[in-house]
Design a protein around this motif. Structure first.
Motif, PDB file in Angstrom:
ATOM      1  N   PRO A  11      77.240  50.831  50.605  1.00  0.00           N
ATOM      2  CA  PRO A  11      75.857  50.342  50.655  1.00  0.00           C
ATOM      3  C   PRO A  11      74.885  51.491  50.850  1.00  0.00           C
ATOM      4  O   PRO A  11      75.213  52.510  51.437  1.00  0.00           O
ATOM      5  CB  PRO A  11      75.847  49.398  51.859  1.00  0.00           C
ATOM      6  N   LEU A  12      73.709  51.299  50.361  1.00  0.00           N
ATOM      7  CA  LEU A  12      72.637  52.286  50.449  1.00  0.00           C
ATOM      8  C   LEU A  12      71.756  51.948  51.645  1.00  0.00           C
ATOM      9  O   LEU A  12      71.498  50.783  51.920  1.00  0.00           O
ATOM     10  CB  LEU A  12      71.807  52.229  49.166  1.00  0.00           C
ATOM     11  N   HIS A  13      71.299  52.958  52.376  1.00  0.00           N
ATOM     12  CA  HIS A  13      70.369  52.751  53.485  1.00  0.00           C
ATOM     13  C   HIS A  13      69.234  53.753  53.328  1.00  0.00           C
ATOM     14  O   HIS A  13      69.464  54.951  53.301  1.00  0.00           O
ATOM     15  CB  HIS A  13      71.066  52.964  54.835  1.00  0.00           C
ATOM     16  N   LEU A  14      68.022  53.242  53.242  1.00  0.00           N
ATOM     17  CA  LEU A  14      66.842  54.103  53.104  1.00  0.00           C
ATOM     18  C   LEU A  14      65.850  53.817  54.220  1.00  0.00           C
ATOM     19  O   LEU A  14      65.575  52.656  54.523  1.00  0.00           O
ATOM     20  CB  LEU A  14      66.129  53.828  51.772  1.00  0.00           C
ATOM     21  N   ASP A  15      65.322  54.856  54.827  1.00  0.00           N
ATOM     22  CA  ASP A  15      64.166  54.728  55.712  1.00  0.00           C
ATOM     23  C   ASP A  15      62.944  55.027  54.861  1.00  0.00           C
ATOM     24  O   ASP A  15      62.889  56.060  54.191  1.00  0.00           O
ATOM     25  CB  ASP A  15      64.248  55.703  56.881  1.00  0.00           C
ATOM     26  N   VAL A  16      61.995  54.109  54.835  1.00  0.00           N
ATOM     27  CA  VAL A  16      60.812  54.234  53.987  1.00  0.00           C
ATOM     28  C   VAL A  16      59.595  54.388  54.898  1.00  0.00           C
ATOM     29  O   VAL A  16      59.262  53.473  55.654  1.00  0.00           O
ATOM     30  CB  VAL A  16      60.659  52.991  53.081  1.00  0.00           C
ATOM     31  N   VAL A  17      58.951  55.535  54.839  1.00  0.00           N
ATOM     32  CA  VAL A  17      57.782  55.788  55.671  1.00  0.00           C
ATOM     33  C   VAL A  17      56.596  55.002  55.107  1.00  0.00           C
ATOM     34  O   VAL A  17      56.287  55.110  53.912  1.00  0.00           O
ATOM     35  CB  VAL A  17      57.459  57.295  55.742  1.00  0.00           C
ATOM     36  N   VAL A  18      55.981  54.187  55.958  1.00  0.00           N
ATOM     37  CA  VAL A  18      54.846  53.346  55.570  1.00  0.00           C
ATOM     38  C   VAL A  18      53.711  53.563  56.567  1.00  0.00           C
ATOM     39  O   VAL A  18      53.950  53.979  57.695  1.00  0.00           O
ATOM     40  CB  VAL A  18      55.256  51.850  55.531  1.00  0.00           C
ATOM     41  N   GLY A  45      58.417  56.100  66.486  1.00  0.00           N
ATOM     42  CA  GLY A  45      57.893  55.148  65.514  1.00  0.00           C
ATOM     43  C   GLY A  45      58.382  53.739  65.771  1.00  0.00           C
ATOM     44  O   GLY A  45      59.064  53.457  66.757  1.00  0.00           O
ATOM     45  N   ARG A  46      58.021  52.854  64.867  1.00  0.00           N
ATOM     46  CA  ARG A  46      58.458  51.461  64.913  1.00  0.00           C
ATOM     47  C   ARG A  46      59.231  51.198  63.633  1.00  0.00           C
ATOM     48  O   ARG A  46      58.885  51.734  62.589  1.00  0.00           O
ATOM     49  CB  ARG A  46      57.233  50.540  64.965  1.00  0.00           C
ATOM     50  N   LEU A  47      60.247  50.349  63.699  1.00  0.00           N
ATOM     51  CA  LEU A  47      60.989  50.036  62.498  1.00  0.00           C
ATOM     52  C   LEU A  47      61.671  48.693  62.613  1.00  0.00           C
ATOM     53  O   LEU A  47      61.851  48.144  63.689  1.00  0.00           O
ATOM     54  CB  LEU A  47      62.014  51.115  62.163  1.00  0.00           C
ATOM     55  N   PHE A  63      55.671  56.299  61.344  1.00  0.00           N
ATOM     56  CA  PHE A  63      55.877  57.264  62.428  1.00  0.00           C
ATOM     57  C   PHE A  63      54.716  57.221  63.415  1.00  0.00           C
ATOM     58  O   PHE A  63      53.577  56.933  63.047  1.00  0.00           O
ATOM     59  CB  PHE A  63      55.993  58.684  61.883  1.00  0.00           C
ATOM     60  N   THR A  64      54.989  57.523  64.666  1.00  0.00           N
ATOM     61  CA  THR A  64      53.970  57.683  65.692  1.00  0.00           C
ATOM     62  C   THR A  64      54.251  58.986  66.425  1.00  0.00           C
ATOM     63  O   THR A  64      55.323  59.583  66.257  1.00  0.00           O
ATOM     64  CB  THR A  64      53.995  56.520  66.706  1.00  0.00           C
ATOM     65  N   GLY A  65      53.350  59.411  67.247  1.00  0.00           N
ATOM     66  CA  GLY A  65      53.575  60.608  68.055  1.00  0.00           C
ATOM     67  C   GLY A  65      53.963  61.811  67.217  1.00  0.00           C
ATOM     68  O   GLY A  65      53.250  62.196  66.309  1.00  0.00           O
ATOM     69  N   ASP A  66      55.137  62.376  67.509  1.00  0.00           N
ATOM     70  CA  ASP A  66      55.615  63.569  66.809  1.00  0.00           C
ATOM     71  C   ASP A  66      56.324  63.251  65.506  1.00  0.00           C
ATOM     72  O   ASP A  66      56.857  64.145  64.846  1.00  0.00           O
ATOM     73  CB  ASP A  66      56.570  64.363  67.709  1.00  0.00           C
ATOM     74  N   GLY A  67      56.397  61.980  65.133  1.00  0.00           N
ATOM     75  CA  GLY A  67      57.003  61.604  63.860  1.00  0.00           C
ATOM     76  C   GLY A  67      58.430  62.083  63.727  1.00  0.00           C
ATOM     77  O   GLY A  67      59.235  61.967  64.647  1.00  0.00           O
TER      78      GLY A  67
END
Length: 76
Positions: A11-18, A45-47, A63-67
């Motif tokens: 399976p593929l897992h992607l984190d997508v920055v929004v 961040g939140r996710l 992302f929040t803070g230092d990302g």
């Protein structure tokens, strides 16, 4: 069903920055993604983890803070 990975596929897992989580999650759900977790708050961040019908994961992530640098410094 619990996630499982047989030897014939990965399976593929992607984190997508929004920029904003809730609108991104609404768009993902409208496109057929299903949330697998609630919204999680972290120091960087939140996710939320979502999955498509083929069980590939995408996590919209503002992302929040230092990302990303905050992830690199986070304890394991």
């Amino acid at each position: 069903q619990p996630r499982h990975c047989g030897c014939h596929w990965t399976p593929l897992h992607l984190d997508v920055v929004v920029p904003l989580l809730e609108p991104a999650l609404a768009r993902a759900e409208a496109a057929g993604m299903r949330p697998e977790t609630g919204i999680r708050e972290t120091a960087w961040g939140r996710l939320v983890t979502t999955a498509d019908p083929s069980d590939h994961r995408r996590c919209p992530l503002p992302f929040t803070g230092d990302g990303h640098d905050g992830i690199a410094r986070a304890p394991a």
